[in-house]
Design a protein around this motif. Sequence first.
Motif, PDB file in Angstrom:
ATOM      1  N   VAL A   1       9.285  37.512  -9.394  1.00  0.00           N
ATOM      2  CA  VAL A   1       9.526  36.302 -10.160  1.00  0.00           C
ATOM      3  C   VAL A   1      10.577  35.486  -9.424  1.00  0.00           C
ATOM      4  CG1 VAL A   1      10.287  35.402 -12.379  1.00  0.00           C
ATOM      5  CG2 VAL A   1       8.983  37.527 -12.273  1.00  0.00           C
ATOM      6  N   LYS A   2      10.303  34.207  -9.297  1.00  0.00           N
ATOM      7  CA  LYS A   2      11.223  33.336  -8.584  1.00  0.00           C
ATOM      8  C   LYS A   2      12.520  33.224  -9.368  1.00  0.00           C
ATOM      9  CE  LYS A   2      10.861  29.648  -5.499  1.00  0.00           C
ATOM     10  NZ  LYS A   2      10.521  29.844  -4.147  1.00  0.00           N
ATOM     11  N   ARG A   3      13.633  33.296  -8.686  1.00  0.00           N
ATOM     12  CA  ARG A   3      14.940  33.243  -9.323  1.00  0.00           C
ATOM     13  C   ARG A   3      15.219  31.828  -9.782  1.00  0.00           C
ATOM     14  NH1 ARG A   3      19.943  31.822  -7.695  1.00  0.00           N
ATOM     15  NH2 ARG A   3      21.697  32.864  -8.677  1.00  0.00           N
ATOM     16  N   VAL A   4      15.704  31.718 -11.017  1.00  0.00           N
ATOM     17  CA  VAL A   4      16.051  30.419 -11.569  1.00  0.00           C
ATOM     18  C   VAL A   4      17.481  30.100 -11.146  1.00  0.00           C
ATOM     19  CG1 VAL A   4      16.330  29.090 -13.697  1.00  0.00           C
ATOM     20  CG2 VAL A   4      14.542  30.823 -13.527  1.00  0.00           C
ATOM     21  N   ALA A   5      17.662  28.925 -10.583  1.00  0.00           N
ATOM     22  CA  ALA A   5      18.994  28.532 -10.138  1.00  0.00           C
ATOM     23  C   ALA A   5      19.895  28.332 -11.343  1.00  0.00           C
ATOM     24  CB  ALA A   5      18.912  27.252  -9.332  1.00  0.00           C
ATOM     25  N   THR A   6      21.106  28.853 -11.252  1.00  0.00           N
ATOM     26  CA  THR A   6      22.067  28.722 -12.349  1.00  0.00           C
ATOM     27  C   THR A   6      23.267  27.915 -11.877  1.00  0.00           C
ATOM     28  OG1 THR A   6      23.101  30.798 -11.719  1.00  0.00           O
ATOM     29  CG2 THR A   6      21.402  30.906 -13.407  1.00  0.00           C
ATOM     30  N   LYS A   7      24.110  27.585 -12.830  1.00  0.00           N
ATOM     31  CA  LYS A   7      25.309  26.823 -12.513  1.00  0.00           C
ATOM     32  C   LYS A   7      26.253  27.694 -11.687  1.00  0.00           C
ATOM     33  CE  LYS A   7      28.577  24.953 -15.419  1.00  0.00           C
ATOM     34  NZ  LYS A   7      29.025  24.512 -16.734  1.00  0.00           N
ATOM     35  N   PRO A   8      26.850  27.147 -10.627  1.00  0.00           N
ATOM     36  CA  PRO A   8      27.771  27.967  -9.838  1.00  0.00           C
ATOM     37  C   PRO A   8      29.021  28.323 -10.632  1.00  0.00           C
ATOM     38  CG  PRO A   8      27.706  25.712  -8.995  1.00  0.00           C
ATOM     39  CD  PRO A   8      26.687  25.815 -10.071  1.00  0.00           C
ATOM     40  N   THR A   9      29.556  29.493 -10.377  1.00  0.00           N
ATOM     41  CA  THR A   9      30.753  29.940 -11.099  1.00  0.00           C
ATOM     42  C   THR A   9      31.980  29.174 -10.593  1.00  0.00           C
ATOM     43  OG1 THR A   9      31.183  31.675  -9.513  1.00  0.00           O
ATOM     44  CG2 THR A   9      29.799  32.241 -11.397  1.00  0.00           C
TER      45      THR A   9
END
Length: 100
Positions: free
Chosen positions: A87-95
């Motif tokens: 499953v393609k990784r969903v981009a998240t907000k950077p920490t």
Amino acid sequence: MPQRKPLQPPPYSLDRDLLEREVSVDVFRSSGPGGQHVNKTESALRLTHWPSGVVVVARDSSSQHRNREIAFERLAVRLARLNVVRVKRVATKPTLASRR
């Protein structure tokens, strides 16, 4: 063994009858202990699955028939592993730490 370039993308069929039509079987002499008998029998097998490019070798047993079964089992495991689509990784907000 190096993997050949695939001719078609996954999913690949794991059906034994279809696999037997899609592979080329190379029989060769196995190395190792066995005395004079090892130089006469060609019991090792190499299966090359052309659609995926997967190459599997079985030289565990002194029986060619048993090695054929082992090789097809190994091929099915390798093809099942190739059939899994990640499953393609969903981009998240950077920490906050990564932004600093």
